[in-house]
Design a protein around this motif. Structure first.
Motif, PDB file in Angstrom:
ATOM      1  N   GLY A 235       0.841  -1.267   0.078  1.00 42.52           N
ATOM      2  CA  GLY A 235      -0.017   0.190  -0.059  1.00 42.52           C
ATOM      3  C   GLY A 235       0.987   1.132   0.025  1.00 42.52           C
ATOM      4  N   ARG A 236       0.200   2.395   0.285  1.00 39.88           N
ATOM      5  CA  ARG A 236       0.819   3.631   0.041  1.00 39.88           C
ATOM      6  C   ARG A 236       1.752   4.019   1.489  1.00 39.88           C
ATOM      7  N   GLN A 237       1.328   3.384   2.466  1.00 44.25           N
ATOM      8  CA  GLN A 237       2.052   3.340   3.940  1.00 44.25           C
ATOM      9  C   GLN A 237       2.787   2.562   4.078  1.00 44.25           C
ATOM     10  N   ALA A 238       3.804   2.718   4.706  1.00 42.16           N
ATOM     11  CA  ALA A 238       5.209   1.848   4.632  1.00 42.16           C
ATOM     12  C   ALA A 238       4.585   0.721   5.569  1.00 42.16           C
ATOM     13  N   GLY A 239       4.975  -0.506   5.115  1.00 37.70           N
ATOM     14  CA  GLY A 239       4.933  -1.747   5.906  1.00 37.70           C
ATOM     15  C   GLY A 239       3.329  -2.214   5.848  1.00 37.70           C
ATOM     16  N   GLN A 240       2.415  -1.403   5.109  1.00 35.45           N
ATOM     17  CA  GLN A 240       1.036  -1.830   5.025  1.00 35.45           C
ATOM     18  C   GLN A 240       0.574  -2.379   3.874  1.00 35.45           C
ATOM     19  N   PRO A 241      -0.183  -3.342   3.612  1.00 32.43           N
ATOM     20  CA  PRO A 241      -0.849  -3.986   2.251  1.00 32.43           C
ATOM     21  C   PRO A 241      -1.660  -2.899   1.646  1.00 32.43           C
ATOM     22  N   MET A 242      -2.034  -3.005   0.492  1.00 38.36           N
ATOM     23  CA  MET A 242      -2.829  -2.255  -0.223  1.00 38.36           C
ATOM     24  C   MET A 242      -4.404  -2.569   0.526  1.00 38.36           C
ATOM     25  N   HIS A 243      -5.313  -1.264   0.450  1.00 39.39           N
ATOM     26  CA  HIS A 243      -6.434  -1.339   1.086  1.00 39.39           C
ATOM     27  C   HIS A 243      -7.285  -2.118   0.091  1.00 39.39           C
ATOM     28  N   GLN A 244      -8.126  -3.061   0.557  1.00 37.55           N
ATOM     29  CA  GLN A 244      -9.099  -3.909  -0.339  1.00 37.55           C
ATOM     30  C   GLN A 244      -9.810  -3.077  -1.202  1.00 37.55           C
ATOM     31  N   THR A 245     -10.556  -1.911  -0.632  1.00 37.33           N
ATOM     32  CA  THR A 245     -11.326  -1.278  -1.338  1.00 37.33           C
ATOM     33  C   THR A 245     -10.724  -0.578  -2.614  1.00 37.33           C
ATOM     34  N   SER A 246      -9.326  -0.281  -2.587  1.00 42.57           N
ATOM     35  CA  SER A 246      -8.595   0.351  -3.481  1.00 42.57           C
ATOM     36  C   SER A 246      -8.328  -0.856  -4.576  1.00 42.57           C
ATOM     37  N   LEU A 247      -8.033  -1.977  -4.178  1.00 41.40           N
ATOM     38  CA  LEU A 247      -8.117  -3.111  -5.060  1.00 41.40           C
ATOM     39  C   LEU A 247      -9.167  -3.600  -5.844  1.00 41.40           C
ATOM     40  N   GLN A 248     -10.241  -3.384  -4.967  1.00 43.75           N
ATOM     41  CA  GLN A 248     -11.525  -3.514  -5.760  1.00 43.75           C
ATOM     42  C   GLN A 248     -11.709  -2.459  -6.736  1.00 43.75           C
ATOM     43  N   ASP A 249     -11.523  -1.392  -6.490  1.00 44.81           N
ATOM     44  CA  ASP A 249     -11.664  -0.205  -7.839  1.00 44.81           C
ATOM     45  C   ASP A 249     -11.089  -0.547  -8.666  1.00 44.81           C
ATOM     46  N   ARG A 250      -9.735  -0.768  -8.452  1.00 43.88           N
ATOM     47  CA  ARG A 250      -8.674  -1.190  -9.747  1.00 43.88           C
ATOM     48  C   ARG A 250      -9.370  -2.083 -10.479  1.00 43.88           C
ATOM     49  N   LEU A 251      -9.697  -3.301  -9.895  1.00 50.37           N
ATOM     50  CA  LEU A 251     -10.210  -4.558 -10.669  1.00 50.37           C
ATOM     51  C   LEU A 251     -11.477  -4.019 -11.492  1.00 50.37           C
ATOM     52  N   ARG A 252     -12.324  -3.437 -10.721  1.00 49.35           N
ATOM     53  CA  ARG A 252     -13.710  -2.732 -11.686  1.00 49.35           C
ATOM     54  C   ARG A 252     -13.197  -1.982 -12.813  1.00 49.35           C
ATOM     55  N   GLU A 253     -11.991  -1.125 -12.631  1.00 45.96           N
ATOM     56  CA  GLU A 253     -11.726  -0.344 -13.909  1.00 45.96           C
ATOM     57  C   GLU A 253     -11.190  -0.986 -14.916  1.00 45.96           C
ATOM     58  N   ILE A 254     -10.991  -2.362 -14.694  1.00 41.81           N
ATOM     59  CA  ILE A 254     -10.320  -2.970 -15.956  1.00 41.81           C
ATOM     60  C   ILE A 254     -11.596  -4.132 -16.538  1.00 41.81           C
ATOM     61  N   GLY A 255     -12.708  -3.987 -15.705  1.00 47.25           N
ATOM     62  CA  GLY A 255     -14.056  -4.636 -16.150  1.00 47.25           C
ATOM     63  C   GLY A 255     -14.189  -6.055 -15.208  1.00 47.25           C
ATOM     64  N   ILE A 256     -13.591  -6.112 -14.066  1.00 42.12           N
ATOM     65  CA  ILE A 256     -13.690  -7.434 -13.396  1.00 42.12           C
ATOM     66  C   ILE A 256     -14.470  -6.990 -12.161  1.00 42.12           C
ATOM     67  N   PRO A 257     -15.514  -7.922 -12.258  1.00 44.44           N
ATOM     68  CA  PRO A 257     -16.537  -7.728 -11.339  1.00 44.44           C
ATOM     69  C   PRO A 257     -15.981  -8.649  -9.898  1.00 44.44           C
ATOM     70  N   PRO A 258     -15.445  -8.323  -8.922  1.00 45.70           N
ATOM     71  CA  PRO A 258     -14.856  -8.910  -8.030  1.00 45.70           C
ATOM     72  C   PRO A 258     -15.767 -10.184  -7.222  1.00 45.70           C
ATOM     73  N   GLN A 259     -16.931  -9.795  -6.753  1.00 47.89           N
ATOM     74  CA  GLN A 259     -17.947 -10.711  -6.199  1.00 47.89           C
ATOM     75  C   GLN A 259     -18.399 -11.745  -7.049  1.00 47.89           C
ATOM     76  N   ARG A 260     -18.824 -11.286  -8.281  1.00 46.70           N
ATOM     77  CA  ARG A 260     -19.320 -12.309  -9.341  1.00 46.70           C
ATOM     78  C   ARG A 260     -18.224 -13.117  -9.829  1.00 46.70           C
ATOM     79  N   GLY A 261     -17.002 -12.640 -10.200  1.00 48.83           N
ATOM     80  CA  GLY A 261     -16.108 -13.336 -10.621  1.00 48.83           C
ATOM     81  C   GLY A 261     -15.669 -14.577  -9.718  1.00 48.83           C
ATOM     82  N   ARG A 262     -15.719 -14.178  -8.336  1.00 48.01           N
ATOM     83  CA  ARG A 262     -15.137 -15.099  -7.371  1.00 48.01           C
ATOM     84  C   ARG A 262     -16.202 -16.224  -7.109  1.00 48.01           C
ATOM     85  N   ALA A 263     -17.518 -15.881  -7.187  1.00 48.83           N
ATOM     86  CA  ALA A 263     -18.754 -16.880  -7.087  1.00 48.83           C
ATOM     87  C   ALA A 263     -18.747 -17.650  -8.211  1.00 48.83           C
TER      88      ALA A 263
END
Length: 310
Positions: A235-263
C-alpha cells in the motif's frame, strides 16, 4: 515544561494533512484547488477532529476522506471537460456522472451534498435509488473470456491483472489477496505455486508467467516506502498492504467484478473436485464449499474427507 500545554494531535489526522497537501499540490486548476481545500478544511477536518476527541482514529475515517477528495477532484475535472463549471452544473451532468462512475458514486456524493449546502452549486437531485449490483455468479463462458483477456491484454497494470487472475482462477476474495506476501509465492524454476491453503496451489503456465513478470517488477513499484514491506500488493503507507477497497476499484476499472467473478470461480471449482479438498486448498471453510456444491448440483456431495486408503 508541562507536556499538557500542547494539545494532542491524532497521528492519523497528521498523516491525512500531509497527504492532502501533497494531493492539492498536484492540482493545476486554481478553482478546483480552492473548492477541494475548502471542502477538506470545513467539512472533513471538522469531522475528523470531532471523532478524534472521542478516541484515537483508525485508518478507515482518513481513508474515506481521501476517497472523497479524490472523487471530488475527479468530478470537477470531468465537469470541466464537459464545458461546465460547478456553479453551472445541471441535473443532466449529475445523472451522467452517476451512470458513468457507478463504482465511485458514494465518495463523490458527500462532496456534492456539501457543495449544495454551501451554495457553490445549484440544488440538484442526487440519485436516491441505486440498483444493487448483481451478485449472482457470472456464466462460465464469461469468466473464461475475462480470464483470457486478463492474460493477453498488456494494457492494464500488472498488479490489477495478477489480482484478477487470482479472483477468476482460484476464487480468492480481495480481502485475502491483499494479505498475500511475496513469501507466499514460490518459484522453483519450473513451477510457480501460491500459498492459499494446504497444499500450495500451482499456477498454470500463462498465470505463472504473469506472476513472474509482476515479481520482477515488484522492487520498482511506485511507493518507495513499501518496497521492503514483503506484501505482494503493498500500500501507500510503509509496511501496510494495499487497502482492499482500492484493489476492488482497480479490478472494476479493468472490467472485473470481484464478487461475481469469485462466485463463478468457486462454483466451478467445487464441480471439479470434492468440496473438502477445495476448501483446504483455497482457504475456505468446508461448510461453505459443501453448501455451494449442493446448490450447483455437483456429484461430490457425499464425499467424506480423510484417508481413503484404508
Amino acid at each position: 515544561m508541562d507536556s499538557g500545554i500542547l494539545p494532542h494531535v491524532d497521528r492519523q489526522i497528521l498523516l491525512y494533512e500531509r497527504w492532502l497537501a501533497e494531493r492539492l499540490a498536484t492540482i493545476k486548476d486554481p478553482e478546483v484547488h480552492r473548492l477541494l481545500h475548502r471542502f477538506a478544511t470545513w467539512h472533513q477536518m471538522r469531522r475528523l477532529r470531532a471523532k478524534a476527541e472521542k478516541g484515537p482514529l483508525g485508518r478507515s475515517p482518513t481513508h474515506e476522506a481521501k476517497q472523497q477528495v479524490t472523487q471530488a477532484g475527479a468530478f470537477l475535472v470531468w465537469l470541466l471537460d464537459r464545458g461546465r463549471t460547478l456553479d453551472h452544473c445541471q441535473q443532466a451532468d449529475l445523472d451522467a456522472w452517476h451512470t458513468e462512475k457507478y463504482a465511485t458514486r458514494r465518495p463523490a456524493q458527500v462532496f456534492l451534498r456539501w457543495c449544495m449546502e454551501a451554495d457553490t452549486m445549484p440544488r440538484l437531485v442526487l440519485p436516491t435509488h441505486v440498483v444493487k449490483q448483481d451478485q449472482t455468479p457470472m456464466h462460465q463462458h464469461r469468466r473464461l473470456t475475462l480470464l483470457r483477456r486478463v492474460l493477453n491484454d498488456d494494457s492494464p497494470p500488472l498488479r490489477s491483472r495478477v489480482a484478477a487472475a487470482l479472483v477468476l482462477l482460484y476464487a480468492q476474495p480481495v480481502s485475502r489477496i491483499v494479505r498475500l506476501t511475496t513469501d507466499d509465492i514460490v518459484d522453483d524454476g519450473t513451477t510457480v505455486t501460491v500459498r492459499l491453503g494446504d497444499p500450495p496451489s500451482p499456477l498454470p503456465a500463462p498465470v505463472a508467467d504473469l506472476m513472474r513478470c509482476y515479481l520482477a517488477e515488484h522492487p520498482n513499484l511506485a511507493y518507495a516506502s513499501s518496497r521492503s514491506s514483503g506484501w505482494l500488493f503493498p500500500g501507500r503507507q510503509a509496511g501496510q498492504p494495499m487497502h482492499q477497497t482500492s484493489l476492488q476499484d482497480r479490478l472494476r476499472e479493468i472490467g472485473i467484478p470481484p464478487q461475481r467473478g469469485r462466485a463463478s470461480s468457486i462454483r466451478q471449482l467445487v464441480l471439479q473436485a470434492p468440496a473438502p479438498v477445495i476448501a483446504k486448498a483455497f482457504g475456505y471453510h468446508d461448510k461453505t464449499t459443501t453448501h455451494l456444491v449442493t446448490e450447483a448440483g455437483g456429484t461430490w456431495s457425499r464425499y467424506a474427507p480423510g484417508d481413503h486408503k484404508r
